[in-house]
Write an enzyme that holds these catalytic residues in place. Structure first.
Site, PDB file in Angstrom:
ATOM      1  N   VAL A 105       0.785  -5.795  -6.188  1.00  0.00           N
ATOM      2  CA  VAL A 105       0.343  -4.408  -6.282  1.00  0.00           C
ATOM      3  C   VAL A 105      -1.028  -4.328  -5.629  1.00  0.00           C
ATOM      4  CG1 VAL A 105      -0.130  -2.466  -7.811  1.00  0.00           C
ATOM      5  CG2 VAL A 105       1.592  -4.159  -8.462  1.00  0.00           C
ATOM      6  N   CYS A 106      -1.210  -3.375  -4.718  1.00  0.00           N
ATOM      7  CA  CYS A 106      -2.492  -3.119  -4.094  1.00  0.00           C
ATOM      8  C   CYS A 106      -3.033  -4.378  -3.405  1.00  0.00           C
ATOM      9  CB  CYS A 106      -3.464  -2.584  -5.144  1.00  0.00           C
ATOM     10  SG  CYS A 106      -4.954  -1.809  -4.494  1.00  0.00           S
ATOM     11  N   SER A 107      -4.285  -4.757  -3.695  1.00  0.00           N
ATOM     12  CA  SER A 107      -4.912  -5.902  -3.026  1.00  0.00           C
ATOM     13  C   SER A 107      -4.275  -7.221  -3.398  1.00  0.00           C
ATOM     14  CB  SER A 107      -6.410  -5.937  -3.358  1.00  0.00           C
ATOM     15  OG  SER A 107      -6.621  -5.907  -4.755  1.00  0.00           O
ATOM     16  N   GLY A 108      -3.380  -7.227  -4.384  1.00  0.00           N
ATOM     17  CA  GLY A 108      -2.645  -8.454  -4.696  1.00  0.00           C
ATOM     18  C   GLY A 108      -1.879  -8.993  -3.507  1.00  0.00           C
ATOM     19  N   THR A 125       0.112  -2.374   1.542  1.00  0.00           N
ATOM     20  CA  THR A 125      -0.926  -2.443   0.514  1.00  0.00           C
ATOM     21  C   THR A 125      -1.588  -1.074   0.455  1.00  0.00           C
ATOM     22  OG1 THR A 125      -2.835  -3.703  -0.304  1.00  0.00           O
ATOM     23  CG2 THR A 125      -2.765  -3.224   2.065  1.00  0.00           C
TER      24      THR A 125
END
Length: 301
Positions: A105-108, A125
């Site tokens: 999720v996102c910056s993951g 992202t």
């Protein structure tokens, strides 16, 4: 039983974690057999919102049926953030190599990139860091402005609330759309969005201005875009003449009030069609008299 393991990184965003976790927890409550776990490189993990979370430092035994999710973390840039040891990154790569699914999720997504899981794959992202992700991992194909991307058991999402859409998609793939819809209703969230829907809706894309009168008119159109709205009614709500409203609205948003309303109708119709509605029924649902105008707008888009 399918195990869902969340890898917690310091300064993680709570909604990046809580959204997907709620989906799988609700799925378990409905009898779909999920066991949720949380691992980290340290027991106490500070979140970006100030709450400290507790996680296991030992990984459970995983099978090919299990899912590992990496929520995103707060950082203005990806470089130098989200510190993870080589051993942890190798665990991500090994789980995928063994047939398991790895999601972010996102910056993951940056953690997946460091683990080598983005090479040769499509991914996405959050729109604020997608260019940096593409620069950091040139062998990846970063898809801009979509909610989530699935490529060979590597699942990446735009971030924050889109993690819910990602999790609902995974539930739908395994248990069917009706199961995902039931979970969405239980969570009181909007129906599951498709992965290729844009990260920012039309209602948000045209709000980057400071003109109060235009915001008031947008508020009115947003809530009544399926109705017939006259320029006279809109100008009265704004407290300006029709000519002044058109000039200010166009300068602030790049669209006339009518074109803005049409964009909202088109976006909603596209969503309905993507979920099985016919062009005719979608057109009527969003306020068109028939499907001809909808077809013209879709062709123009």
């Amino acid at each position: 039983m399918t195990r869902v393991v969340f890898l917690l990184v310091p300064q993680l965003h709570l909604l990046d974690l809580a959204g997907p976790a709620q989906v799988f927890s609700t799925a378990a409550d409905l009898g779909h057999g999920y066991e949720i776990g949380y691992v980290a490189e340290q027991e106490d993990v500070p979140s970006a919102q100030g709450v400290t979370l507790r996680a296991d430092t030992s990984w459970p035994a995983l099978t090919a049926d299990d899912l590992v999710v990496v929520p995103g973390w707060r950082s203005p840039t990806l470089g130098g953030s989200g510190a993870l040891t080589p051993d942890t990154l190798q665990r991500l790569a090994a789980h995928h190599a063994a047939g398991g699914t790895v999601a972010s999720v996102c910056s993951g997504a940056d953690a997946l990139g460091r683990a080598g899981l983005l090479d040769g794959r499509r991914c996405t992202t959050h729109h604020e860091v997608q260019d940096e992700l593409a620069a950091r991992y040139p062998r990846a194909s970063v898809v801009p402005d979509v909610l989530y991307v699935v490529d060979d058991r590597v699942v990446t999402s735009a971030g924050i609330a889109s993690g819910i859409d990602l999790a609902l998609h995974l539930v739908a793939v395994r248990h069917g759309p009706s199961a995902a819809a039931r979970i969405a209703r239980s969570m009181v969230v909007y129906a599951r969005r498709n992965g290729d829907e844009r990260q920012a809706s039309a209602m948000l894309r045209h709000r980057a201005h400071l003109v109060d009168a235009v915001h008031r008119v947008q508020d009115l159109i947003d809530t009544r875009f399926t109705n017939k709205l006259s320029l006279s009614d809109l100008s009265t709500a704004a407290g300006v003449s029709e000519r002044t409203l058109t000039r200010r609205f166009t300068a602030a948003t790049g669209l006339t009030p009518l074109r803005y309303q049409q964009e909202l109708r088109l976006e909603r119709a596209e969503h309905l069609i993507s979920h099985g509605a016919t062009s005719e029924s979608a057109a009527l649902a969003v306020g068109f008299q028939d499907a001809r105008m909808l077809r013209r707008l879709r062709a123009r888009a």
